[in-house]
Design an enzyme around this catalytic site. Structure first.
Site, mmCIF file in Angstrom:
data_model
loop_
_atom_site.group_PDB
_atom_site.id
_atom_site.type_symbol
_atom_site.label_atom_id
_atom_site.label_comp_id
_atom_site.label_asym_id
_atom_site.label_seq_id
_atom_site.Cartn_x
_atom_site.Cartn_y
_atom_site.Cartn_z
ATOM 1 N N LYS A 83 0.856 -1.190 0.000
ATOM 2 C CA LYS A 83 0.000 0.000 0.000
ATOM 3 C C LYS A 83 0.880 1.222 0.000
ATOM 4 O O LYS A 83 1.839 1.288 0.774
ATOM 5 C CB LYS A 83 -0.841 -0.043 1.297
ATOM 6 C CG LYS A 83 -1.807 1.115 1.449
ATOM 7 C CD LYS A 83 -3.170 0.738 0.934
ATOM 8 C CE LYS A 83 -4.089 1.924 0.800
ATOM 9 N NZ LYS A 83 -3.842 2.773 -0.376
ATOM 10 N N LYS A 118 5.107 1.943 8.451
ATOM 11 C CA LYS A 118 3.922 2.706 8.877
ATOM 12 C C LYS A 118 2.709 1.776 9.021
ATOM 13 O O LYS A 118 1.969 1.849 10.002
ATOM 14 C CB LYS A 118 3.630 3.799 7.840
ATOM 15 C CG LYS A 118 2.720 4.873 8.334
ATOM 16 C CD LYS A 118 2.433 5.893 7.238
ATOM 17 C CE LYS A 118 3.677 6.622 6.807
ATOM 18 N NZ LYS A 118 3.390 7.644 5.782
ATOM 19 N N LYS A 142 5.074 2.196 -2.994
ATOM 20 C CA LYS A 142 5.052 3.620 -3.367
ATOM 21 C C LYS A 142 5.260 3.735 -4.864
ATOM 22 O O LYS A 142 5.840 2.838 -5.491
ATOM 23 C CB LYS A 142 6.172 4.375 -2.655
ATOM 24 C CG LYS A 142 5.889 5.861 -2.501
ATOM 25 C CD LYS A 142 4.910 6.142 -1.380
ATOM 26 C CE LYS A 142 4.568 7.607 -1.276
ATOM 27 N NZ LYS A 142 3.813 7.893 -0.044
ATOM 28 N N THR A 168 -4.865 12.482 7.252
ATOM 29 C CA THR A 168 -3.456 12.528 7.657
ATOM 30 C C THR A 168 -3.285 13.530 8.788
ATOM 31 O O THR A 168 -2.697 13.232 9.834
ATOM 32 C CB THR A 168 -2.578 12.906 6.445
ATOM 33 O OG1 THR A 168 -2.807 11.925 5.436
ATOM 34 C CG2 THR A 168 -1.125 12.962 6.796
ATOM 35 N N ASN A 206 -2.358 19.589 1.333
ATOM 36 C CA ASN A 206 -3.396 18.817 2.016
ATOM 37 C C ASN A 206 -3.109 18.696 3.515
ATOM 38 O O ASN A 206 -3.922 19.110 4.352
ATOM 39 C CB ASN A 206 -3.490 17.431 1.351
ATOM 40 C CG ASN A 206 -4.447 16.507 2.082
ATOM 41 O OD1 ASN A 206 -4.228 16.159 3.237
ATOM 42 N ND2 ASN A 206 -5.524 16.130 1.434
ATOM 43 N N SER A 255 -7.340 5.260 4.401
ATOM 44 C CA SER A 255 -7.272 4.547 3.113
ATOM 45 C C SER A 255 -7.650 3.083 3.320
ATOM 46 O O SER A 255 -8.357 2.484 2.495
ATOM 47 C CB SER A 255 -5.858 4.610 2.532
ATOM 48 O OG SER A 255 -5.706 5.760 1.754
HETATM 49 P P1 NAD Z 1 0.576 18.572 -1.165
HETATM 50 O O1 NAD Z 1 1.110 18.463 -2.533
HETATM 51 O O2 NAD Z 1 -0.891 18.770 -0.969
HETATM 52 O O3 NAD Z 1 1.338 19.759 -0.393
HETATM 53 C C1 NAD Z 1 2.725 19.886 -0.343
HETATM 54 C C2 NAD Z 1 3.026 21.303 0.148
HETATM 55 O O4 NAD Z 1 4.427 21.450 0.415
HETATM 56 C C3 NAD Z 1 2.655 22.393 -0.856
HETATM 57 O O5 NAD Z 1 2.021 23.452 -0.169
HETATM 58 C C4 NAD Z 1 4.019 22.865 -1.368
HETATM 59 O O6 NAD Z 1 3.999 24.212 -1.795
HETATM 60 C C5 NAD Z 1 4.839 22.701 -0.110
HETATM 61 N N1 NAD Z 1 6.273 22.729 -0.335
HETATM 62 C C6 NAD Z 1 6.987 22.133 -1.315
HETATM 63 N N2 NAD Z 1 8.303 22.471 -1.168
HETATM 64 C C7 NAD Z 1 8.372 23.276 -0.093
HETATM 65 C C8 NAD Z 1 9.441 23.970 0.559
HETATM 66 N N3 NAD Z 1 10.680 23.864 0.110
HETATM 67 N N4 NAD Z 1 9.155 24.714 1.667
HETATM 68 C C9 NAD Z 1 7.897 24.809 2.127
HETATM 69 N N5 NAD Z 1 6.846 24.186 1.543
HETATM 70 C C10 NAD Z 1 7.091 23.438 0.456
HETATM 71 O O7 NAD Z 1 1.086 17.276 -0.406
HETATM 72 P P2 NAD Z 1 0.518 16.601 0.917
HETATM 73 O O8 NAD Z 1 -0.379 15.500 0.503
HETATM 74 O O9 NAD Z 1 0.058 17.641 1.878
HETATM 75 O O10 NAD Z 1 1.847 15.926 1.457
HETATM 76 C C11 NAD Z 1 2.809 16.644 2.228
HETATM 77 C C12 NAD Z 1 3.691 15.654 2.958
HETATM 78 O O11 NAD Z 1 2.854 14.808 3.737
HETATM 79 C C13 NAD Z 1 4.508 14.724 2.041
HETATM 80 O O12 NAD Z 1 5.715 14.412 2.678
HETATM 81 C C14 NAD Z 1 3.648 13.492 1.968
HETATM 82 O O13 NAD Z 1 4.389 12.330 1.634
HETATM 83 C C15 NAD Z 1 3.130 13.465 3.390
HETATM 84 N N6 NAD Z 1 1.922 12.654 3.568
HETATM 85 C C16 NAD Z 1 0.749 12.972 2.929
HETATM 86 C C17 NAD Z 1 -0.362 12.154 3.116
HETATM 87 C C18 NAD Z 1 -1.689 12.482 2.504
HETATM 88 O O14 NAD Z 1 -2.656 11.745 2.791
HETATM 89 N N7 NAD Z 1 -1.821 13.537 1.752
HETATM 90 C C19 NAD Z 1 -0.272 11.027 3.928
HETATM 91 C C20 NAD Z 1 0.926 10.743 4.587
HETATM 92 C C21 NAD Z 1 2.018 11.572 4.380
#
Ligand code: NAD
Length: 421
Positions: free
Chosen positions: A69, A93, A105, A189, A219, A350
């Protein structure tokens, strides 16, 4: 930055955890490499009639505990090293949360902001065409990650259904609700991390109102800001890839959400609502009690970890702190709630979506929240106690907790002792 690859850094956590457990050598032998990683070229027709190629990967790291997953990331700097590391983290995780899954992934090396909507749809469908024999509801189940969203998951589920000739909503999670998505997935999350902080607040001796800095406003970042603000905490700084803003008395979240909805950076709110512009890199050093990395990997390292003022870090991003950064935070008494626990709410809901798709019966959002809170609190408490009992960081405790479950499953197939006795 260290010269080690992201994957070498991830493996160092495995060795560290193994030192606290009496596990068979087979376990480490099995977990030190991914089971399979497939690399393909996706070729799509662009709007101007030309054809363009994109590199893409899918890694199934380990499936001892169940089908693999893990999310699909669209990012211009995606690499195989990153994909395999993220799949390794997913393996741990899912074990942390005791979900019946292994870790996987995927990624496409692309900047989706440079594609039209129709090009993104073609690319998403091409991904599924390329990997349709690798994924499957009992084999490997993708989900959204950085720069992918529920609409993309909907296109992907649709493409898979066309290939196999029947609806198979359980092949992918994070879908739109109308296409078999789960209520409560969009903020899962952040909500998981929020439940964790709330549950451990007394043990962590947290004040009722915290100043919070959030790195990354996608997100995960937007939802955690909203949930914490609703509880009376003050969001004093947020950043995205283009900049950051700061306000000692708390930022105006509505203005920040409006900026993001319009496709603008949070930095465009500087000069209004009492917001002051800040360099994105300076966010980690802002005066606050809680720092929430919610952007990308390796954002807190040996160069800036010493500037962290917060006493608590909630890792919503995957791998935001390097091992060198971790050592500095630990030395300075900063408690880190590690990614494989703190952001596991996403994969947990999920999992709920997959269960609902398979049983064809859907839960209310209240049921989702209660089930998520129960698991977050149960595993968070166990890891907290392990960390106190053994005198180890929450990160090492989370790895020990997960590794003991993975070891149990791997050892159940028989160990050297069994075969040689
Ligand atoms: P997303 O694409 O919705 O948001 C990512 C954000 O990070 C954006 O606002 C982007 O502008 C910002 N960003 C990128 N580079 C940056 C920098 N140098 N400085 C500051 N901000 C920066 O992605 P997301 O889904 O919110 O995921 C964010 C993190 O959370 C990732 O590491 C992802 O793997 C992790 N994550 C997400 C989920 C999920 O369900 N969405 C679950 C587990 C982990």
């Amino acid at each position: 930055m260290s010269d080690d690859s992201l994957f070498d850094d991830a493996l160092s956590r495995l060795d560290e955890a193994a030192a606290h457990l009496n596990i068979d050598a087979d376990v480490i032998e099995k977990l030190k490499f991914p089971r399979e990683t497939t690399k393909v070229r996706l070729m799509i027709r662009m709007d101007d009639g030309s054809r363009k190629s994109f590199l893409a990967w899918r890694c199934r790291y380990d499936d001892t505990r169940g089908p693999t997953k893990g999310g699909i990331r669209f990012h211009p700097e995606a690499t195989i090293d990153e994909v395999e590391t993220l799949a390794f983290w997913m393996t741990f995780k899912c074990a942390v949360m005791n979900l019946p899954y292994g870790g996987g992934k995927g990624a496409v090396q692309v900047d989706p902001r440079k594609l039209s909507k129709a090009e993104v749809e073609r690319l998403s469908r091409a991904y599924i065409q390329a990997f349709s024999r690798i994924i499957g509801p009992d084999r490997d189940i993708p989900a959204p990650d950085v720069y992918t969203n529920s609409m993309i998951m909907g296109w992907m589920a649709d493409e898979y259904a066309q290939i196999v000739g029947q609806a198979e909503p359980a092949v992918i999670t994070g879908k739109p609700i109308a296409l078999g998505g789960s209520l409560g997935r969009s903020d899962a999350t952040a909500r998981g991390g929020y439940y964790l902080v709330r549950h451990l607040a007394k043990d962590l001796n947290l004040a009722p109102s915290l100043r919070v800095a959030v790195q990354g406003f996608g997100n995960a970042g937007q939802h955690i800001a909203r949930l914490l603000a609703e509880d009376g905490h003050k969001i004093v700084a947020v950043s995205d890839s283009e900049g950051a803003v700061f306000a000692t008395d708390g930022l105006n979240l509505d203005a920040l959400f409006a900026a993001k909805n319009d496709g603008r950076s949070v930095a465009t709110t500087a000069g209004q609502h009492g917001h002051t512009a800040l360099a994105a890199d300076d966010l980690v050093g802002v005066e606050c009690e809680l720092l929430v990395p919610a952007a990308l990997e390796n954002m807190i390292d040996e160069d800036n970890a010493g500037s962290v003022k917060a006493k608590l870090v909630l890792e919503l991003a995957n791998g935001p702190v390097t091992p060198e950064g971790d050592a500095i935070l630990a030395k300075n008494g900063v408690i880190v709630l590690p990614d494989i626990l703190a952001n596991a709410g996403g994969v947990t809901v999920s999992y709920f979506e997959w269960v609902q798709n398979r049983q064809g019966y859907y839960w209310t959002v209240e049921e989702i929240h209660v089930r998520l809170r129960t698991i977050m609190e149960r595993e968070g408490q166990a890891i907290w106690e392990l960390s106190r009992d053994k005198g180890i960081t929450m990160r090492t405790a989370a790895y020990v907790h997960a590794l003991s479950r993975l070891a149990e499953a791997i050892e159940a197939h028989g160990t050297q002792n069994f075969f040689m006795s």
